[in-house]
Design a protein around this motif. Structure first.
Motif, mmCIF file in Angstrom:
data_model
loop_
_atom_site.group_PDB
_atom_site.id
_atom_site.type_symbol
_atom_site.label_atom_id
_atom_site.label_comp_id
_atom_site.label_asym_id
_atom_site.label_seq_id
_atom_site.Cartn_x
_atom_site.Cartn_y
_atom_site.Cartn_z
ATOM 1 N N SER A 132 -26.300 10.692 37.557
ATOM 2 C CA SER A 132 -25.485 9.716 36.830
ATOM 3 C C SER A 132 -25.930 8.286 37.129
ATOM 4 C CB SER A 132 -24.017 9.878 37.219
ATOM 5 O OG SER A 132 -23.239 8.844 36.638
ATOM 6 N N THR A 133 -25.932 7.474 36.105
ATOM 7 C CA THR A 133 -26.229 6.051 36.286
ATOM 8 C C THR A 133 -24.945 5.233 36.430
ATOM 9 O OG1 THR A 133 -26.314 5.727 33.892
ATOM 10 C CG2 THR A 133 -28.408 6.187 35.015
ATOM 11 N N THR A 134 -23.778 5.911 36.351
ATOM 12 C CA THR A 134 -22.505 5.200 36.499
ATOM 13 C C THR A 134 -21.729 5.631 37.743
ATOM 14 O OG1 THR A 134 -21.427 6.791 35.031
ATOM 15 C CG2 THR A 134 -22.246 4.762 34.033
ATOM 16 N N ASN A 135 -21.869 6.883 38.181
ATOM 17 C CA ASN A 135 -21.168 7.349 39.379
ATOM 18 C C ASN A 135 -22.009 7.030 40.611
ATOM 19 O OD1 ASN A 135 -19.236 8.397 37.677
ATOM 20 N ND2 ASN A 135 -20.107 10.443 37.694
ATOM 21 N N TYR A 136 -21.344 6.683 41.699
ATOM 22 C CA TYR A 136 -22.081 6.244 42.888
ATOM 23 C C TYR A 136 -21.384 6.672 44.171
ATOM 24 C CZ TYR A 136 -18.547 2.599 42.547
ATOM 25 O OH TYR A 136 -17.349 1.939 42.447
ATOM 26 N N ILE A 137 -22.132 6.607 45.250
ATOM 27 C CA ILE A 137 -21.637 6.823 46.608
ATOM 28 C C ILE A 137 -21.612 5.456 47.277
ATOM 29 C CG2 ILE A 137 -22.196 7.834 48.856
ATOM 30 C CD1 ILE A 137 -23.781 9.998 47.222
ATOM 31 N N THR A 138 -20.524 5.137 47.941
ATOM 32 C CA THR A 138 -20.445 3.902 48.715
ATOM 33 C C THR A 138 -20.606 4.259 50.184
ATOM 34 O OG1 THR A 138 -18.906 2.959 47.105
ATOM 35 C CG2 THR A 138 -19.047 1.874 49.249
ATOM 36 N N VAL A 139 -21.508 3.581 50.875
ATOM 37 C CA VAL A 139 -21.753 3.798 52.298
ATOM 38 C C VAL A 139 -21.183 2.606 53.047
ATOM 39 C CG1 VAL A 139 -23.520 4.242 54.051
ATOM 40 C CG2 VAL A 139 -23.887 5.018 51.699
ATOM 41 N N VAL A 140 -20.323 2.876 54.051
ATOM 42 C CA VAL A 140 -19.649 1.780 54.752
ATOM 43 C C VAL A 140 -19.696 1.967 56.269
ATOM 44 C CG1 VAL A 140 -18.036 1.351 52.872
ATOM 45 C CG2 VAL A 140 -17.361 2.842 54.715
ATOM 46 N N ILE A 141 -19.657 0.839 56.977
ATOM 47 C CA ILE A 141 -19.436 0.852 58.417
ATOM 48 C C ILE A 141 -17.934 1.006 58.579
ATOM 49 C CG2 ILE A 141 -19.580 -0.456 60.563
ATOM 50 C CD1 ILE A 141 -22.010 -1.906 59.303
ATOM 51 N N ALA A 142 -17.515 2.095 59.190
ATOM 52 C CA ALA A 142 -16.115 2.504 59.165
ATOM 53 C C ALA A 142 -15.146 1.513 59.785
ATOM 54 C CB ALA A 142 -15.967 3.865 59.827
ATOM 55 N N SER A 143 -15.469 0.937 60.915
ATOM 56 C CA SER A 143 -14.493 0.118 61.642
ATOM 57 C C SER A 143 -14.041 -1.104 60.862
ATOM 58 C CB SER A 143 -15.049 -0.298 62.994
ATOM 59 O OG SER A 143 -16.152 -1.156 62.816
ATOM 60 N N GLY A 144 -14.961 -1.796 60.245
ATOM 61 C CA GLY A 144 -14.616 -3.005 59.513
ATOM 62 C C GLY A 144 -14.641 -2.822 58.017
ATOM 63 N N HIS A 145 -14.916 -1.611 57.579
ATOM 64 C CA HIS A 145 -15.035 -1.286 56.162
ATOM 65 C C HIS A 145 -16.049 -2.191 55.468
ATOM 66 C CE1 HIS A 145 -11.809 1.559 56.587
ATOM 67 N NE2 HIS A 145 -11.090 0.638 57.184
ATOM 68 N N SER A 146 -17.092 -2.567 56.202
ATOM 69 C CA SER A 146 -18.170 -3.375 55.636
ATOM 70 C C SER A 146 -19.090 -2.484 54.822
ATOM 71 C CB SER A 146 -18.973 -4.051 56.751
ATOM 72 O OG SER A 146 -18.147 -4.898 57.504
ATOM 73 N N VAL A 147 -19.252 -2.812 53.566
ATOM 74 C CA VAL A 147 -20.071 -1.995 52.667
ATOM 75 C C VAL A 147 -21.549 -2.232 52.955
ATOM 76 C CG1 VAL A 147 -20.691 -1.560 50.265
ATOM 77 C CG2 VAL A 147 -18.294 -1.968 50.888
ATOM 78 N N ILE A 148 -22.267 -1.141 53.200
ATOM 79 C CA ILE A 148 -23.717 -1.199 53.360
ATOM 80 C C ILE A 148 -24.360 -1.213 51.985
ATOM 81 C CG2 ILE A 148 -25.761 0.035 54.176
ATOM 82 C CD1 ILE A 148 -23.968 1.125 56.459
ATOM 83 N N GLY A 149 -23.834 -0.393 51.078
ATOM 84 C CA GLY A 149 -24.378 -0.371 49.732
ATOM 85 C C GLY A 149 -23.849 0.772 48.893
ATOM 86 N N ARG A 150 -24.243 0.769 47.625
ATOM 87 C CA ARG A 150 -23.912 1.832 46.671
ATOM 88 C C ARG A 150 -25.184 2.569 46.319
ATOM 89 N NH1 ARG A 150 -20.009 -0.806 42.024
ATOM 90 N NH2 ARG A 150 -18.138 -1.034 43.337
ATOM 91 N N LEU A 151 -25.065 3.882 46.204
ATOM 92 C CA LEU A 151 -26.194 4.718 45.815
ATOM 93 C C LEU A 151 -25.853 5.425 44.509
ATOM 94 C CD1 LEU A 151 -26.969 6.360 49.277
ATOM 95 C CD2 LEU A 151 -28.092 4.379 48.246
ATOM 96 N N TYR A 152 -26.579 5.088 43.458
ATOM 97 C CA TYR A 152 -26.406 5.747 42.163
ATOM 98 C C TYR A 152 -27.299 6.984 42.126
ATOM 99 C CZ TYR A 152 -23.765 1.672 40.730
ATOM 100 O OH TYR A 152 -22.813 0.702 40.653
ATOM 101 N N GLY A 153 -27.190 7.779 41.086
ATOM 102 C CA GLY A 153 -27.929 9.036 40.977
ATOM 103 C C GLY A 153 -29.401 8.899 41.338
ATOM 104 N N GLU A 173 -21.161 2.226 65.670
ATOM 105 C CA GLU A 173 -20.057 2.278 64.714
ATOM 106 C C GLU A 173 -20.171 3.538 63.865
ATOM 107 O OE1 GLU A 173 -17.648 0.059 64.550
ATOM 108 O OE2 GLU A 173 -18.514 -1.487 65.837
ATOM 109 N N ASP A 174 -19.028 4.122 63.494
ATOM 110 C CA ASP A 174 -19.024 5.269 62.587
ATOM 111 C C ASP A 174 -19.509 4.818 61.204
ATOM 112 O OD1 ASP A 174 -17.848 6.662 64.663
ATOM 113 O OD2 ASP A 174 -15.887 6.830 63.701
ATOM 114 N N ILE A 175 -20.083 5.759 60.465
ATOM 115 C CA ILE A 175 -20.499 5.507 59.086
ATOM 116 C C ILE A 175 -19.743 6.483 58.194
ATOM 117 C CG2 ILE A 175 -22.407 5.471 57.429
ATOM 118 C CD1 ILE A 175 -22.728 3.334 59.573
ATOM 119 N N ASP A 176 -19.123 5.959 57.139
ATOM 120 C CA ASP A 176 -18.366 6.758 56.183
ATOM 121 C C ASP A 176 -18.974 6.628 54.795
ATOM 122 O OD1 ASP A 176 -16.612 7.282 58.255
ATOM 123 O OD2 ASP A 176 -15.011 6.003 57.483
ATOM 124 N N VAL A 177 -18.659 7.608 53.949
ATOM 125 C CA VAL A 177 -19.059 7.546 52.542
ATOM 126 C C VAL A 177 -17.849 7.836 51.665
ATOM 127 C CG1 VAL A 177 -21.484 8.166 52.904
ATOM 128 C CG2 VAL A 177 -19.804 9.979 52.551
#
Length: 103
Positions: free
Chosen positions: A49-70, A82-86
């Motif tokens: 998909s060119t519209t759906n994405y995964i957001t990768v964040v540093i968990a503690s501060g909810h700082s966004v590392i980036g979005r990954l599209y298809g 720090e933990d990493i969440d998606v």
């Protein structure tokens, strides 16, 4: 940073969100890794998909590392401090990830 000492891997893991998009799903738990060692984090959106994405964040501060599209991926150095969440932007998405680390 160097690649010296990278001798461990979690192996490629995959999370399927099915019919419910997920938010802040932990993929890298800092307490399992030493902050004084060398680590790399790989995350990939295997979708097309060119519209759906995964957001990768540093968990503690909810700082966004980036979005990954298809088809997109990231490979970054990770301190292990720090933990990493998606999160997924839609249902029926998958996330692939792996940690390469120093023992």
């Amino acid at each position: 940073g160097t690649t010296i000492g990278l001798d461990q891997t979690t192996g490629m893991a995959k999370i399927d969100c099915g019919g419910t998009a997920f938010s802040n799903k932990n993929i890298a738990l800092a307490s399992a890794y030493s902050g004084s060692k060398n680590h790399k984090l790989f995350v990939r959106n295997p979708g097309t998909s060119t519209t759906n994405y995964i957001t990768v964040v540093i968990a503690s501060g909810h700082s966004v590392i980036g979005r990954l599209y298809g088809g997109e991926f990231l490979l970054i150095p990770w301190s292990g401090d720090e933990d990493i969440d998606v999160s997924t932007s839609a249902t029926n998405m998958s996330v692939e990830y792996m940690i390469i680390s120093e023992a």
